[in-house]
Design an enzyme around this catalytic site. Sequence first.
Site, mmCIF file in Angstrom:
data_model
loop_
_atom_site.group_PDB
_atom_site.id
_atom_site.type_symbol
_atom_site.label_atom_id
_atom_site.label_comp_id
_atom_site.label_asym_id
_atom_site.label_seq_id
_atom_site.Cartn_x
_atom_site.Cartn_y
_atom_site.Cartn_z
ATOM 1 N N ASN A 2 0.793 -1.221 0.000
ATOM 2 C CA ASN A 2 0.000 0.000 0.000
ATOM 3 C C ASN A 2 0.828 1.275 0.000
ATOM 4 O O ASN A 2 0.316 2.338 -0.359
ATOM 5 C CB ASN A 2 -0.945 0.004 1.206
ATOM 6 N N SER A 21 -9.116 -11.771 8.187
ATOM 7 C CA SER A 21 -10.092 -10.699 8.419
ATOM 8 C C SER A 21 -10.662 -10.202 7.097
ATOM 9 O O SER A 21 -9.964 -10.117 6.092
ATOM 10 C CB SER A 21 -9.435 -9.536 9.164
ATOM 11 N N SER A 25 -12.845 -7.245 4.757
ATOM 12 C CA SER A 25 -13.005 -5.793 4.658
ATOM 13 C C SER A 25 -14.217 -5.336 5.458
ATOM 14 O O SER A 25 -14.179 -4.293 6.126
ATOM 15 C CB SER A 25 -13.161 -5.377 3.196
ATOM 16 N N ARG A 65 -21.488 -16.399 -33.153
ATOM 17 C CA ARG A 65 -20.470 -15.686 -32.376
ATOM 18 C C ARG A 65 -20.474 -14.202 -32.761
ATOM 19 O O ARG A 65 -20.201 -13.846 -33.908
ATOM 20 C CB ARG A 65 -19.107 -16.296 -32.644
#
Length: 407
Positions: free
Chosen positions: A36, A94, A96, A175
């Site tokens: 970060n 943990s 968010s 397609r």
Amino acid sequence: MDGAAASACSGSGAKPDHMAALVLARGGSKGIPLKNIKPLAGIPLIGWVLRAAIDSGVFQSVWVSTDHDEIEKVAKQFGAQVHRRSPEVSKDSSTSLEAIQEFLRYHPEVTIVGNIQATSPCLHPADLIKVAKMIQEDGYNSVFSVVRRHLFRWREIKKGVNEVTKPLSLNPAKRPRRQDWDGELYENGSFYFAKRHVIEKGRLQDENGTYYEMCAEHSVDIDVDIDWPIAEQRVLRYGYFGNEPLKEVKLLVCSFDGCFTNGRIYLSEDQKEIISYDVRDAVGISLLKKRGVQVRLISERDCSKIISALKLDCEMKVNVTNKLEVVKDWKNKMGLCWKEVAYLGNEEADVECLKKAGMSAVPADACGAAQKTAGYICKCKGGRGAIRELADHIFLLMEKVNSTGMK
């Protein structure tokens, strides 16, 4: 909201929303250690989203939730407040949601949380402004970001099983061409906005929620190390660089000691001063001059003989007691605005120049005060290629200016 509506609202006694931006930045990243705050295109990763959040002007507060001292330091440098998360929500397991719920327990004033992912460095304030309106004025309880992808999905076959696969998002017999197919929407993880009651119920999205579609250019997510060089190129081209437009750099002022040199001084037997420098930096200065960027050197010492001996063909100013006044004088004589000036410094004496310059940079080993002020932190140390690296950075930004037509 018109005046009458606002007046009615205030008369009703209802408290206005407190929308907080919250960036979760745990220190224990396994894929990339301290990801970060790892520099991306010269700025700590988290700095890109904090800049966008603050400049959007829609948040009553901007927070970083972390368990790490260095992340806290960087967060505060970029103007965010810090919530020190507990060990219970800082584990590898943990979620968010758990970290956001803990934040809300400590901040009862917050009514809406804009959970912004630190790994989305191409986020722009314009997106956040639009999402704030959706959740505050359009009545949605939650809004999350998506990106449109044109990918054909097929059913997975388990290993060891002999069977054929089947299409999940197309008809192979018909397609479609890319331009004839709208594609599909995927969560890109850039942000999740939700009202307090949604989060307290254990959700980030609810039935009265919707998505916000981001353009593909701004949808950059960093999860593995191999993405880093690609993300740097994307950020340099599509990232948000502040609320003032970029200008073409026309003057680079470089502090001589600690930037062109490593700051060390050697003495010969006859007491003559000897310095060392990196040839790459001399090449960088030459390349800048060929691209029309004037380069000037500044020093607090009298090192004119050394600079002259290097034959860099740069104007220099030595014995300087006030660097800002010298740079300001150069700028005015050249008829430039500060946005057209770049400055490379490494000490506290350079801080005021770094604050003023349109592009500010420091070597990797600059002092803390200089690093805190700079817009770009080089990977190279002073006297070890920092000027050459900054030259490349300037060229990339000048290409951005030319390609987007920004003036």
